[in-house]
Design a protein around this motif. Structure first.
Motif, mmCIF file in Angstrom:
data_model
loop_
_atom_site.group_PDB
_atom_site.id
_atom_site.type_symbol
_atom_site.label_atom_id
_atom_site.label_comp_id
_atom_site.label_asym_id
_atom_site.label_seq_id
_atom_site.Cartn_x
_atom_site.Cartn_y
_atom_site.Cartn_z
ATOM 1 N N PRO A 47 0.803 -1.306 0.070
ATOM 2 C CA PRO A 47 -0.007 -0.082 0.094
ATOM 3 C C PRO A 47 0.869 1.260 -0.028
ATOM 4 C CG PRO A 47 -0.682 -1.601 1.825
ATOM 5 C CD PRO A 47 0.497 -2.072 1.321
ATOM 6 N N GLU A 48 0.466 2.336 -0.633
ATOM 7 C CA GLU A 48 1.293 3.662 -0.640
ATOM 8 C C GLU A 48 1.586 4.361 0.607
ATOM 9 O OE1 GLU A 48 0.969 7.845 -3.145
ATOM 10 O OE2 GLU A 48 -0.119 6.223 -3.937
ATOM 11 N N SER A 49 0.537 4.054 1.577
ATOM 12 C CA SER A 49 0.722 4.420 2.956
ATOM 13 C C SER A 49 1.819 4.049 3.680
ATOM 14 C CB SER A 49 -0.578 4.806 3.653
ATOM 15 O OG SER A 49 -0.850 2.991 3.961
ATOM 16 N N LEU A 50 2.213 2.266 3.316
ATOM 17 C CA LEU A 50 2.996 1.584 3.894
ATOM 18 C C LEU A 50 4.311 1.986 3.362
ATOM 19 C CD1 LEU A 50 3.345 -0.792 6.075
ATOM 20 C CD2 LEU A 50 3.775 -2.065 4.077
ATOM 21 N N TYR A 51 4.508 2.297 2.023
ATOM 22 C CA TYR A 51 5.613 2.675 1.272
ATOM 23 C C TYR A 51 6.211 4.057 1.750
ATOM 24 C CZ TYR A 51 8.235 4.545 -2.721
ATOM 25 O OH TYR A 51 9.153 5.138 -3.402
ATOM 26 N N ARG A 52 5.313 4.946 1.999
ATOM 27 C CA ARG A 52 5.298 6.367 2.442
ATOM 28 C C ARG A 52 5.930 6.454 3.978
ATOM 29 N NH1 ARG A 52 4.367 10.136 -0.947
ATOM 30 N NH2 ARG A 52 2.746 10.039 -2.651
ATOM 31 N N ARG A 53 5.565 5.576 4.621
ATOM 32 C CA ARG A 53 6.129 5.254 5.861
ATOM 33 C C ARG A 53 7.381 4.760 6.153
ATOM 34 N NH1 ARG A 53 1.783 2.709 10.007
ATOM 35 N NH2 ARG A 53 2.176 1.325 8.567
ATOM 36 N N GLN A 54 7.921 4.000 4.999
ATOM 37 C CA GLN A 54 9.075 3.054 5.037
ATOM 38 C C GLN A 54 9.981 4.285 4.706
ATOM 39 O OE1 GLN A 54 10.410 0.423 5.801
ATOM 40 N NE2 GLN A 54 12.448 0.775 5.033
ATOM 41 N N PHE A 55 9.467 5.235 3.785
ATOM 42 C CA PHE A 55 10.666 6.177 3.343
ATOM 43 C C PHE A 55 10.972 7.237 4.204
ATOM 44 C CE2 PHE A 55 11.045 10.507 0.985
ATOM 45 C CZ PHE A 55 12.137 10.131 0.167
ATOM 46 N N GLU A 56 9.748 7.741 5.126
ATOM 47 C CA GLU A 56 9.813 8.733 5.987
ATOM 48 C C GLU A 56 10.054 8.179 7.642
ATOM 49 O OE1 GLU A 56 5.659 10.431 5.811
ATOM 50 O OE2 GLU A 56 6.213 11.036 3.648
ATOM 51 N N ASN A 57 9.491 7.169 8.146
ATOM 52 C CA ASN A 57 9.980 6.711 9.392
ATOM 53 C C ASN A 57 9.575 5.203 9.518
ATOM 54 O OD1 ASN A 57 10.185 6.490 12.078
ATOM 55 N ND2 ASN A 57 8.593 7.702 12.623
ATOM 56 N N PRO A 58 10.520 4.492 8.961
ATOM 57 C CA PRO A 58 10.358 3.004 9.123
ATOM 58 C C PRO A 58 10.187 2.397 10.472
ATOM 59 C CG PRO A 58 12.457 3.664 8.263
ATOM 60 C CD PRO A 58 11.938 4.956 8.604
ATOM 61 N N ALA A 59 10.487 2.893 11.592
ATOM 62 C CA ALA A 59 10.401 2.533 12.876
ATOM 63 C C ALA A 59 8.922 2.501 13.103
ATOM 64 C CB ALA A 59 11.120 3.244 13.868
ATOM 65 N N GLU A 60 8.015 3.244 12.520
ATOM 66 C CA GLU A 60 6.707 3.386 12.606
ATOM 67 C C GLU A 60 5.965 1.733 12.146
ATOM 68 O OE1 GLU A 60 4.759 6.513 10.903
ATOM 69 O OE2 GLU A 60 5.244 7.846 12.226
ATOM 70 N N ILE A 61 6.436 1.232 11.408
ATOM 71 C CA ILE A 61 5.876 0.134 10.699
ATOM 72 C C ILE A 61 6.295 -1.115 11.676
ATOM 73 C CG2 ILE A 61 5.868 -1.452 8.591
ATOM 74 C CD1 ILE A 61 7.129 0.984 7.010
#
Length: 70
Positions: A47-61
């Motif tokens: 999902p694009e939201s997961l992709y963006r979080r990996q880019f911006e703050n991967p620790a959130e995943i």
């Protein structure tokens, strides 16, 4: 949106740590559902939201979110 392939690679590395059956990166493309990733073991959609979080703050995943991609 242009895809930063290294972000997809990072996600695959993290996924591979949880499930070795993920396979190796072959290709990716943007679709309406997110980022369609082709690996040597098959396909998965990030999902694009997961992709963006990996880019911006991967620790959130969380690991649970990563495993939900299967």
């Amino acid at each position: 949106m242009q895809i930063a392939t290294y972000v997809v690679y990072e996600l695959l590395i993290r996924l591979n740590e949880l499930n070795a059956d993920v396979g190796d990166f072959v290709s990716c493309k943007k679709t309406e559902q997110g980022i369609l990733v082709q690996t040597t073991s098959g396909q998965l959609t990030i999902p694009e939201s997961l992709y963006r979080r990996q880019f911006e703050n991967p620790a959130e995943i969380s690991a649970i979110e990563l495993l939900s991609l299967f």
